[in-house]
Write a protein that holds these residues in place. Structure first.
Motif, PDB file in Angstrom:
ATOM      1  N   LEU A 195       0.832  -1.203   0.000  1.00  0.00           N
ATOM      2  CA  LEU A 195       0.000   0.000   0.000  1.00  0.00           C
ATOM      3  C   LEU A 195       0.868   1.256   0.000  1.00  0.00           C
ATOM      4  CD1 LEU A 195      -2.904   1.084   0.121  1.00  0.00           C
ATOM      5  CD2 LEU A 195      -2.706   1.033   2.609  1.00  0.00           C
ATOM      6  N   LEU A 196       1.932   1.235   0.770  1.00  0.00           N
ATOM      7  CA  LEU A 196       2.866   2.360   0.817  1.00  0.00           C
ATOM      8  C   LEU A 196       3.539   2.569  -0.537  1.00  0.00           C
ATOM      9  CD1 LEU A 196       4.064   4.425   2.815  1.00  0.00           C
ATOM     10  CD2 LEU A 196       5.904   2.785   3.212  1.00  0.00           C
ATOM     11  N   ALA A 197       3.920   1.472  -1.214  1.00  0.00           N
ATOM     12  CA  ALA A 197       4.544   1.577  -2.538  1.00  0.00           C
ATOM     13  C   ALA A 197       3.572   2.159  -3.561  1.00  0.00           C
ATOM     14  CB  ALA A 197       5.031   0.203  -2.987  1.00  0.00           C
ATOM     15  N   LEU A 211       4.021   5.663  -5.613  1.00  0.00           N
ATOM     16  CA  LEU A 211       3.958   5.759  -7.074  1.00  0.00           C
ATOM     17  C   LEU A 211       2.954   6.815  -7.534  1.00  0.00           C
ATOM     18  CD1 LEU A 211       4.140   2.010  -8.155  1.00  0.00           C
ATOM     19  CD2 LEU A 211       5.815   3.786  -8.618  1.00  0.00           C
ATOM     20  N   ALA A 212       1.914   7.024  -6.755  1.00  0.00           N
ATOM     21  CA  ALA A 212       0.911   8.020  -7.124  1.00  0.00           C
ATOM     22  C   ALA A 212       1.357   9.433  -6.760  1.00  0.00           C
ATOM     23  CB  ALA A 212      -0.412   7.690  -6.437  1.00  0.00           C
ATOM     24  N   VAL A 213       2.054   9.589  -5.643  1.00  0.00           N
ATOM     25  CA  VAL A 213       2.376  10.925  -5.127  1.00  0.00           C
ATOM     26  C   VAL A 213       3.718  11.449  -5.634  1.00  0.00           C
ATOM     27  CG1 VAL A 213       2.846  12.202  -2.998  1.00  0.00           C
ATOM     28  CG2 VAL A 213       0.925  10.634  -3.100  1.00  0.00           C
ATOM     29  N   LEU A 214       4.718  10.590  -5.771  1.00  0.00           N
ATOM     30  CA  LEU A 214       6.058  11.047  -6.136  1.00  0.00           C
ATOM     31  C   LEU A 214       6.120  11.825  -7.453  1.00  0.00           C
ATOM     32  CD1 LEU A 214       8.432   8.226  -4.891  1.00  0.00           C
ATOM     33  CD2 LEU A 214       8.257  10.571  -4.076  1.00  0.00           C
ATOM     34  N   PRO A 215       5.485  11.389  -8.540  1.00  0.00           N
ATOM     35  CA  PRO A 215       5.558  12.201  -9.764  1.00  0.00           C
ATOM     36  C   PRO A 215       4.999  13.618  -9.569  1.00  0.00           C
ATOM     37  CG  PRO A 215       4.730  10.027 -10.273  1.00  0.00           C
ATOM     38  CD  PRO A 215       4.796  10.124  -8.786  1.00  0.00           C
ATOM     39  N   LEU A 235       7.467  16.101 -11.976  1.00  0.00           N
ATOM     40  CA  LEU A 235       7.695  15.471 -13.275  1.00  0.00           C
ATOM     41  C   LEU A 235       6.589  15.887 -14.234  1.00  0.00           C
ATOM     42  CD1 LEU A 235       8.624  11.890 -12.062  1.00  0.00           C
ATOM     43  CD2 LEU A 235      10.165  13.722 -12.726  1.00  0.00           C
ATOM     44  N   GLY A 236       6.967  16.300 -15.402  1.00  0.00           N
ATOM     45  CA  GLY A 236       5.995  16.702 -16.396  1.00  0.00           C
ATOM     46  C   GLY A 236       5.628  18.175 -16.348  1.00  0.00           C
TER      47      GLY A 236
END
Length: 125
Positions: A12-14, A18-22, A27-28
């Motif tokens: 769940l943490l991973a 993945l959702a929050v880090l970008p 990024l973008g």
């Protein structure tokens, strides 16, 4: 905390990372539409490489707005999640049923050969 609980928490943490880090790392930010999706990126790349390219197929249904397209995509994701949850729940239930049946077999097998006279008369009545 059990081993399965730890693994579920780490997964769940991973997913959250993945959702929050970008978004947190920006990024973008240099793009007009940073998270438009792979379809838009592919279309841009194809038109840069071959400006006269014509698609082989056209969509069967073109939603009238982006909101409806997003709603249909969300519905598709929810249906897929429901099917997966049903499958894994059914699989787990069958496994638990088999374990219970084996436990009952083991329990009845030990009573059949080594039961007392009171148990055998109670079962016969």
């Amino acid at each position: 905390m059990s081993r399965n609980t730890k693994i579920n928490f780490l997964l769940l943490l991973a997913v959250a990372a993945l959702a929050v880090l970008p978004l947190a790392l920006g990024l973008g930010d240099h793009k007009k539409e940073p998270f438009a999706g792979a379809d838009g990126e592919a279309e841009t790349a194809i038109t840069e490489i071959e400006p006269d390219y014509k698609p082989w197929f056209s969509p069967l249904y073109e939603p009238p707005s982006g909101e409806i397209e997003s709603a249909l995509f969300s519905l598709q994701a929810a249906l897929g999640a429901g099917v997966l949850a049903y499958y894994f729940g059914l699989r787990r239930g069958r496994r638990q049923g088999e374990q219970r049946a084996l436990e009952r077999e083991r329990g009845s097998g030990s009573r059949a050969g080594g039961g007392t006279a009171e148990e055998s008369t109670a079962e016969g009545a």
